[in-house]
Enzyme design. Structure first.
Site, PDB file in Angstrom:
ATOM      1  N   PRO A 285       0.826  -1.213   0.000  1.00 54.06           N
ATOM      2  CA  PRO A 285       0.000   0.000   0.000  1.00 54.06           C
ATOM      3  C   PRO A 285       0.857   1.259   0.000  1.00 54.06           C
ATOM      4  O   PRO A 285       1.891   1.317   0.661  1.00 54.06           O
ATOM      5  CB  PRO A 285      -0.773  -0.112   1.317  1.00 54.06           C
ATOM      6  CG  PRO A 285       0.138  -0.878   2.209  1.00 54.06           C
ATOM      7  CD  PRO A 285       0.883  -1.842   1.327  1.00 54.06           C
ATOM      8  N   ARG A 287      -0.765   4.963  -1.214  1.00 54.88           N
ATOM      9  CA  ARG A 287      -1.759   6.000  -0.958  1.00 54.88           C
ATOM     10  C   ARG A 287      -2.605   5.750   0.286  1.00 54.88           C
ATOM     11  O   ARG A 287      -2.895   6.685   1.040  1.00 54.88           O
ATOM     12  CB  ARG A 287      -2.683   6.072  -2.186  1.00 54.88           C
ATOM     13  CG  ARG A 287      -3.634   7.230  -2.200  1.00 54.88           C
ATOM     14  CD  ARG A 287      -4.682   7.026  -3.310  1.00 54.88           C
ATOM     15  NE  ARG A 287      -4.075   6.657  -4.577  1.00 54.88           N
ATOM     16  CZ  ARG A 287      -3.634   7.522  -5.485  1.00 54.88           C
ATOM     17  NH1 ARG A 287      -3.773   8.808  -5.274  1.00 54.88           N
ATOM     18  NH2 ARG A 287      -3.078   7.107  -6.611  1.00 54.88           N
ATOM     19  N   ARG A 323      -0.705  16.514  -8.836  1.00 60.19           N
ATOM     20  CA  ARG A 323      -1.824  15.619  -9.164  1.00 60.19           C
ATOM     21  C   ARG A 323      -2.991  16.288  -9.904  1.00 60.19           C
ATOM     22  O   ARG A 323      -3.488  15.727 -10.885  1.00 60.19           O
ATOM     23  CB  ARG A 323      -2.337  14.908  -7.903  1.00 60.19           C
ATOM     24  CG  ARG A 323      -1.281  14.014  -7.248  1.00 60.19           C
ATOM     25  CD  ARG A 323      -1.835  13.211  -6.083  1.00 60.19           C
ATOM     26  NE  ARG A 323      -2.774  12.208  -6.515  1.00 60.19           N
ATOM     27  CZ  ARG A 323      -4.082  12.297  -6.439  1.00 60.19           C
ATOM     28  NH1 ARG A 323      -4.650  13.349  -5.886  1.00 60.19           N
ATOM     29  NH2 ARG A 323      -4.846  11.350  -6.896  1.00 60.19           N
ATOM     30  N   CYS A 355       3.693  29.426 -14.611  1.00 59.34           N
ATOM     31  CA  CYS A 355       3.261  29.899 -15.917  1.00 59.34           C
ATOM     32  C   CYS A 355       2.791  28.749 -16.798  1.00 59.34           C
ATOM     33  O   CYS A 355       3.446  28.373 -17.770  1.00 59.34           O
ATOM     34  CB  CYS A 355       4.394  30.657 -16.584  1.00 59.34           C
ATOM     35  SG  CYS A 355       4.954  31.991 -15.543  1.00 59.34           S
ATOM     36  N   GLU A 356       1.679  28.157 -16.439  1.00 58.23           N
ATOM     37  CA  GLU A 356       1.028  27.086 -17.201  1.00 58.23           C
ATOM     38  C   GLU A 356      -0.456  27.176 -16.880  1.00 58.23           C
ATOM     39  O   GLU A 356      -0.827  27.345 -15.715  1.00 58.23           O
ATOM     40  CB  GLU A 356       1.491  25.692 -16.726  1.00 58.23           C
ATOM     41  CG  GLU A 356       2.940  25.358 -16.920  1.00 58.23           C
ATOM     42  CD  GLU A 356       3.303  25.009 -18.367  1.00 58.23           C
ATOM     43  OE1 GLU A 356       2.403  24.662 -19.155  1.00 58.23           O
ATOM     44  OE2 GLU A 356       4.501  25.106 -18.680  1.00 58.23           O
TER      45      GLU A 356
END
Ligand code: PLP
Length: 428
Positions: A285, A287, A323, A355-356
């Protein structure tokens, strides 16, 4: 949709706390953005897994890639966990965290020969093998070192985990694992691989599995493969590795409980299962141990009002928490000051300074219209694939990491400084 807080995070006297520590206190001392972890929240699901698997000889190997801070690895090791690594760097971290090599398993499709050599010399528990070519390479490295490698073959059972395509790994079109025919042909030449000792079988069908059904399907297929391998090589298999992938609640998901997950393992591989003889069970495991234990603490820089919805520009960016940009994943966002969590809400986009256009943590999120410059927010359930995916994009130092243990907070990783950004570079 209620913003239920993860365990060990709660408002106390109007301020969001991790265990007993107000997050505002940490922001004041350490600055923002900062990852904050609850050690109790890290340990609770581990203990649940360990007690749910009682009666089976088992080892819980934490997936290091989900959160690789050595303080966290050491904490979990001291509570009985082993480690599942996917690179030489993670092997180095596991050892730096004082994890014994005999509790380390090495997964991943692209292990280099140098990584294999290091891991062999460390005497790790197992290499989870994902291709015939990789197995040949490992055989050769082992023979050169005059030793043999303990190996589990990673079976790709071709089940649909019904998760995001980027985190699904157990379909035949995925790059991961070996299909049944590939495994059969490896078994055919096993006797000629003098540097390999086959010890186990493994699976890992994907991440953020919100239902046990695909796991049950995979367990069924795995059980029949176990029977087949046992027929050809009686008493060869020592352990079965069931992978990781159990989901956590980010938004409205209803993940299966750890108890039900363990009951399923008991049903297929426990003392009363149809297995001819007991085998050690390994799970990996990531997460489900680290995800809900961490938040990303950030400060609002500016509010940019627009007619339909406002933008809230915060000091954390996609380089700190990738994420949402990578998987369009949802993280609950709550203010640290509880008074900003009540009453009328306005649709807001929460964005970072990078800057995206994909540097966006949330779109059309109902948030308090008074939330403004200087206010603190927490992005919840950011403990897994948060810091471990952080980068220096836009030449931003990676955030500090803090944990709470025994009612005290400690920096477990310093914020990166500008000097750190250029340390390996040269003027020529
Ligand atoms: C990533 C990974 C895990 C952990 O997955 P989680 O969804 O974080 O539990 C386990 N095993 C393997 C082989 C992995 O690649």
């Amino acid at each position: 949709m209620g913003s239920t807080l993860p365990p060990f995070f709660s408002y106390k006297k109007g301020i969001l706390c991790c265990e007993s520590i107000p997050l505002s206190e940490i922001a004041q001392s350490v600055g923002t953005p900062t990852y904050v972890y609850s050690t109790e929240a890290l340990l609770q699901p581990l203990r649940e897994l360990q007690s749910g698997l009682k009666g089976i000889d088992h080892l819980v190997c934490f997936a290091v890639k989900s959160n690789s801070n050595i303080a966290i690895l050491n904490l979990l090791h001291q509570a009985g966990a082993g480690m599942d690594i996917v690179s030489g760097g993670e092997l180095y971290r596991a050892k730096a965290a004082q994890v014994p090599s005999k509790k380390i398993i090495f997964s991943g499709v692209g292990k280099t020969q140098a990584e294999m050599r290091d891991a062999l010399l460390s005497n790790i528990l197992s290499f989870n093998i994902e291709s015939d070519a990789e197995l040949s390479a490992l055989n050769q490295v082992a023979l050169e070192l005059n030793t043999h490698a303990h190996v589990a073959l990673r079976y790709n059972p071709d089940v649909n985990p019904k998760t995001h395509p980027y985190i699904s790994t157990g379909l035949k079109e995925n790059k991961f694992g070996l299909d049944k025919n590939e495994i059969r042909s490896i078994l055919d030449r096993m006797d000629s691989l003098k540097g390999i000792k086959l010890c186990g079988l493994s699976i890992h069908i994907g991440s953020q599995l919100v239902s046990l059904a695909p796991l049950e399907e995979a367990f069924t297929k795995l059980s029949s493969l176990i029977t087949e391998v046992e027929k050809r090589f009686p008493h060869q298999l020592q352990w079965i590795d069931l992978g990781g992938g159990l989901a956590i609640r980010y938004h409205s998901e209803k993940p299966p409980s750890v108890q039900r997950y363990c009951q399923l393992i008991q049903k297929y591989f426990g003392p009363r299962s149809s297995l001819k003889r007991p085998m050690k069970i390994i799970i990996e495991p990531g997460r489900s141990l680290s995800g809900q234990a961490g938040i990303l603490l950030s400060r609002v820089l500016y509010r940019k009002p627009r007619k339909k919805k406002d933008f809230l520009i915060v000091d954390a960016g996609m380089n700190d928490l990738l994420r949402p940009a990578l998987y369009e994943s949802y993280h609950e966002i709550v203010p640290i000051d509880q008074s900003l969590n009540r009453g009328r809400k306005k649709f807001t986009d929460v964005v970072g300074p990078v800057c995206e256009s994909s540097d966006c943590f949330a779109s059309n999120r109902p948030l308090h219209p008074q939330l403004d410059s200087g206010d603190l927010i927490a992005l919840l359930s950011a403990g897994a694939y948060g810091f471990s995916m952080a980068s220096n994009y836009n030449s931003r130092g990676r955030p500090a990491e803090v944990w709470i243990q025994n009612h005290q907070w400690k920096v477990i990783r310093e914020r990166e400084k500008f000097e750190d950004l250029v340390r390996l570079e040269k003027l020529c």
